[in-house]
Design a protein around this motif. Structure first.
Motif, PDB file in Angstrom:
ATOM      1  N   VAL A 122       0.849  -1.187   0.000  1.00 43.21           N
ATOM      2  CA  VAL A 122       0.000   0.000   0.000  1.00 43.21           C
ATOM      3  C   VAL A 122       0.887   1.241   0.000  1.00 43.21           C
ATOM      4  N   THR A 123       0.710   2.100  -0.992  1.00 46.40           N
ATOM      5  CA  THR A 123       1.478   3.340  -1.068  1.00 46.40           C
ATOM      6  C   THR A 123       0.529   4.504  -1.326  1.00 46.40           C
ATOM      7  N   ASP A 124       0.907   5.683  -0.820  1.00 40.15           N
ATOM      8  CA  ASP A 124       0.154   6.916  -1.043  1.00 40.15           C
ATOM      9  C   ASP A 124       1.052   7.911  -1.748  1.00 40.15           C
ATOM     10  N   ASP A 125       0.562   8.482  -2.847  1.00 39.17           N
ATOM     11  CA  ASP A 125       1.350   9.440  -3.594  1.00 39.17           C
ATOM     12  C   ASP A 125       0.435  10.397  -4.339  1.00 39.17           C
ATOM     13  N   ASP A 126       0.614  11.684  -4.078  1.00 38.17           N
ATOM     14  CA  ASP A 126      -0.123  12.730  -4.796  1.00 38.17           C
ATOM     15  C   ASP A 126      -1.627  12.500  -4.771  1.00 38.17           C
ATOM     16  N   GLY A 127      -2.144  12.140  -3.596  1.00 39.31           N
ATOM     17  CA  GLY A 127      -3.580  11.984  -3.433  1.00 39.31           C
ATOM     18  C   GLY A 127      -4.137  10.657  -3.901  1.00 39.31           C
ATOM     19  N   VAL A 128      -3.283   9.752  -4.365  1.00 38.13           N
ATOM     20  CA  VAL A 128      -3.748   8.454  -4.859  1.00 38.13           C
ATOM     21  C   VAL A 128      -3.138   7.344  -4.003  1.00 38.13           C
ATOM     22  N   ARG A 129      -3.990   6.499  -3.465  1.00 37.49           N
ATOM     23  CA  ARG A 129      -3.518   5.303  -2.772  1.00 37.49           C
ATOM     24  C   ARG A 129      -3.487   4.148  -3.777  1.00 37.49           C
ATOM     25  N   THR A 130      -2.357   3.491  -3.874  1.00 36.23           N
ATOM     26  CA  THR A 130      -2.226   2.329  -4.750  1.00 36.23           C
ATOM     27  C   THR A 130      -2.073   1.082  -3.896  1.00 36.23           C
ATOM     28  N   VAL A 131      -2.971   0.131  -4.102  1.00 39.17           N
ATOM     29  CA  VAL A 131      -2.935  -1.143  -3.390  1.00 39.17           C
ATOM     30  C   VAL A 131      -2.551  -2.212  -4.403  1.00 39.17           C
ATOM     31  N   THR A 132      -1.409  -2.843  -4.161  1.00 35.89           N
ATOM     32  CA  THR A 132      -0.898  -3.844  -5.093  1.00 35.89           C
ATOM     33  C   THR A 132      -0.971  -5.222  -4.453  1.00 35.89           C
ATOM     34  N   PHE A 133      -1.669  -6.140  -5.113  1.00 36.52           N
ATOM     35  CA  PHE A 133      -1.718  -7.530  -4.650  1.00 36.52           C
ATOM     36  C   PHE A 133      -0.354  -8.157  -4.988  1.00 36.52           C
ATOM     37  N   VAL A 180      -6.252   3.010  -6.336  1.00 39.80           N
ATOM     38  CA  VAL A 180      -6.033   2.112  -7.476  1.00 39.80           C
ATOM     39  C   VAL A 180      -5.707   0.725  -6.940  1.00 39.80           C
ATOM     40  N   LEU A 181      -6.407  -0.267  -7.467  1.00 37.66           N
ATOM     41  CA  LEU A 181      -6.151  -1.669  -7.119  1.00 37.66           C
ATOM     42  C   LEU A 181      -5.499  -2.341  -8.312  1.00 37.66           C
ATOM     43  N   THR A 182      -4.382  -3.008  -8.099  1.00 37.48           N
ATOM     44  CA  THR A 182      -3.698  -3.681  -9.197  1.00 37.48           C
ATOM     45  C   THR A 182      -2.907  -4.862  -8.663  1.00 37.48           C
ATOM     46  N   GLY A 183      -2.329  -5.647  -9.557  1.00 40.81           N
ATOM     47  CA  GLY A 183      -1.583  -6.827  -9.163  1.00 40.81           C
ATOM     48  C   GLY A 183      -0.126  -6.745  -9.584  1.00 40.81           C
ATOM     49  N   GLU A 184       0.703  -7.443  -8.850  1.00 38.88           N
ATOM     50  CA  GLU A 184       2.112  -7.558  -9.214  1.00 38.88           C
ATOM     51  C   GLU A 184       2.298  -8.785 -10.106  1.00 38.88           C
ATOM     52  N   GLY A 185       3.109  -8.644 -11.132  1.00 36.36           N
ATOM     53  CA  GLY A 185       3.332  -9.773 -12.023  1.00 36.36           C
ATOM     54  C   GLY A 185       2.293  -9.848 -13.127  1.00 36.36           C
ATOM     55  N   PRO A 186       2.096 -11.017 -13.725  1.00 35.35           N
ATOM     56  CA  PRO A 186       1.247 -11.139 -14.911  1.00 35.35           C
ATOM     57  C   PRO A 186      -0.251 -11.222 -14.630  1.00 35.35           C
ATOM     58  N   ALA A 187      -0.662 -11.341 -13.366  1.00 36.71           N
ATOM     59  CA  ALA A 187      -2.082 -11.504 -13.044  1.00 36.71           C
ATOM     60  C   ALA A 187      -2.587 -10.369 -12.170  1.00 36.71           C
ATOM     61  N   PHE A 188      -3.877 -10.068 -12.304  1.00 32.98           N
ATOM     62  CA  PHE A 188      -4.557  -9.173 -11.351  1.00 32.98           C
ATOM     63  C   PHE A 188      -4.823  -9.963 -10.079  1.00 32.98           C
ATOM     64  N   SER A 189      -5.644 -10.994 -10.173  1.00 28.56           N
ATOM     65  CA  SER A 189      -5.829 -11.937  -9.065  1.00 28.56           C
ATOM     66  C   SER A 189      -6.543 -13.179  -9.559  1.00 28.56           C
ATOM     67  N   ALA A 190      -6.047 -14.328  -9.102  1.00 28.22           N
ATOM     68  CA  ALA A 190      -6.665 -15.614  -9.432  1.00 28.22           C
ATOM     69  C   ALA A 190      -7.817 -15.941  -8.495  1.00 28.22           C
ATOM     70  N   GLY A 191      -8.181 -15.023  -7.602  1.00 27.55           N
ATOM     71  CA  GLY A 191      -9.297 -15.254  -6.694  1.00 27.55           C
ATOM     72  C   GLY A 191      -8.846 -15.844  -5.376  1.00 27.55           C
ATOM     73  N   GLY A 192      -9.703 -16.667  -4.768  1.00 27.04           N
ATOM     74  CA  GLY A 192      -9.370 -17.280  -3.492  1.00 27.04           C
ATOM     75  C   GLY A 192      -8.273 -18.323  -3.638  1.00 27.04           C
ATOM     76  N   ASP A 193      -7.434 -18.412  -2.618  1.00 24.22           N
ATOM     77  CA  ASP A 193      -6.328 -19.368  -2.620  1.00 24.22           C
ATOM     78  C   ASP A 193      -6.884 -20.772  -2.370  1.00 24.22           C
ATOM     79  N   VAL A 194      -6.885 -21.615  -3.402  1.00 27.12           N
ATOM     80  CA  VAL A 194      -7.513 -22.936  -3.305  1.00 27.12           C
ATOM     81  C   VAL A 194      -6.739 -23.838  -2.338  1.00 27.12           C
ATOM     82  N   GLU A 195      -5.438 -23.686  -2.272  1.00 27.24           N
ATOM     83  CA  GLU A 195      -4.667 -24.498  -1.324  1.00 27.24           C
ATOM     84  C   GLU A 195      -5.082 -24.182   0.112  1.00 27.24           C
ATOM     85  N   SER A 196      -5.360 -22.920   0.403  1.00 27.44           N
ATOM     86  CA  SER A 196      -5.853 -22.558   1.735  1.00 27.44           C
ATOM     87  C   SER A 196      -7.217 -23.180   1.996  1.00 27.44           C
ATOM     88  N   MET A 197      -8.060 -23.220   0.950  1.00 23.36           N
ATOM     89  CA  MET A 197      -9.371 -23.848   1.099  1.00 23.36           C
ATOM     90  C   MET A 197      -9.224 -25.321   1.464  1.00 23.36           C
TER      91      MET A 197
END
Length: 254
Positions: free
Chosen positions: A3-14, A47-64
Motif C-alpha cells: 500500500v502506497t500513497d502518492d499525490d492523493g492516490v492510494r495504490t494497493v498492489t496484490f 487504485v487496485l492492481t496486481g504484481e506480475g502477470p495476473a490481477f488476481s486468481a481469486g481465493g487461494d484454493v490451497e488454503s481452502m
C-alpha cells in the motif's frame, strides 16, 4: 499487500505473484483495511492492481483445502474478510479504480466489479470461476454481476465459470475499457487526472446515493450471500472442486 500513497492516490498492489495474487483470508482482510481509512481530504482515488502477470486468481484454493470449519465459522470468516472488502468498497467516499493488469478470476473478477472504474489489458482473461470449485460467487458477485452485465448473462457466467477475454468483458459492461497492454498506465493516469480535478466529497455523495438506490440494499444482499457461501463450503461439490484443482484435473461433479 503493498500500500502506497502518492499525490492523493492510494495504490494497493496484490503482491503474491507466485500464486497469481490469490487471496487468503489474511490478504483479503489487509485489502479491507487498506480501503477502510480512505479520506476525501487526503485521497482523490485508490487504485487496485496486481504484481506480475495476473490481477488476481481469486481465493487461494490451497488454503481452502487446509480449512476445517463449521458453516457458522465460515459465515463469520467470509463476512470479516471478503465481505468486509465489499462493505468498505461500497461505502468508501473515495472512487476506486481497478487497474486490471492481467487475469481476473473468481474473487479477482468480483473485486474488479466492485470498483467504481475498471480498465484491463487486452490480454487479460476473466472468469466467474467459483462454480469450478463448488462455490457460489462471493465478494459481492451475486448482486453486483446482475447489475453490471444483466441477469441472464450473470447467470451464464456464474453457472458455467466460462473464461472470456477483456474485449468481451468491456462489451458486457464488466469493465470500462480493454486497452493495449502497454497503454494501461496511460489510461488509468488520464482517469486519475480527471478525478483529481473533481470535488472528491461530491463524488462520495454521488456514490453513496447510487449504491443506496440499487434494486436491493447491498448490505442485506451481501449478508445472504455470505450465508449461502458458508453452506457451499460444506458440500461434496466444493471438496471435489478443490481436490481437482490441486490434482490438476477437471472436477467430476455428481
Amino acid at each position: 499487500m503493498d500500500v502506497t500513497d502518492d499525490d492523493g492516490v492510494r495504490t494497493v498492489t496484490f503482491d503474491r505473484p507466485e500464486v497469481m495474487n490469490a487471496f487468503t483470508t489474511e490478504t483479503a482482510a489487509q485489502l479491507a483495511d487498506a480501503l477502510a481509512d480512505l479520506d476525501p481530504d487526503d485521497h482523490d482515488a485508490v487504485v487496485l492492481t496486481g504484481e506480475g502477470p495476473a490481477f488476481s486468481a481469486g481465493g487461494d484454493v490451497e488454503s481452502m483445502a487446509e480449512r476445517e470449519e463449521s458453516p457458522e465459522a465460515a459465515y463469520e470468516r467470509i463476512g470479516e474478510t471478503f465481505g468486509r472488502v465489499v462493505e468498505e468498497a461500497m461505502s468508501s467516499r473515495v472512487p476506486i479504480v481497478a487497474k486490471v493488469n492481467g487475469d481476473a478470476v473468481g474473487a479477482g473478477l468480483a473485486i474488479a466489479a466492485v470498483a467504481d472504474f475498471a480498465y484491463a489489458v487486452e490480454s487479460a482473461t476473466f472468469s466467474c470461476a467459483f462454480v469450478r470449485v463448488g462455490l457460489i460467487p462471493d465478494t459481492g458477485g451475486t448482486f453486483l454481476l446482475p447489475e453490471l452485465v444483466g441477469l441472464r448473462t450473470a447467470k451464464r457466467l456464474a453457472f458455467t465459470g466460462e473464461f472470456f477475454d477483456a474485449e468481451e468483458a468491456a462489451q458486457l459492461g464488466l469493465i470500462n475499457e480493454a486497452v493495449a497492454d502497454d497503454a494501461l498506465n496511460d489510461a488509468v493516469d488520464d482517469l486519475l487526472d480527471t478525478l483529481r480535478a473533481r470535488p472528491t466529497r461530491t463524488i462520495g455523495l454521488a456514490k453513496r446515493a447510487i449504491h443506496r438506490n440499487l434494486g436491493k440494499g447491498w448490505s442485506d444482499a451481501l449478508d445472504y450471500e455470505n450465508v449461502v457461501q458458508s453452506q457451499a463450503y460444506e458440500t461434496a461439490e466444493h471438496e471435489e472442486g478443490v481436490a481437482a484443482f490441486l490434482d490438476g484435473r477437471e472436477p467430476e461433479f455428481e
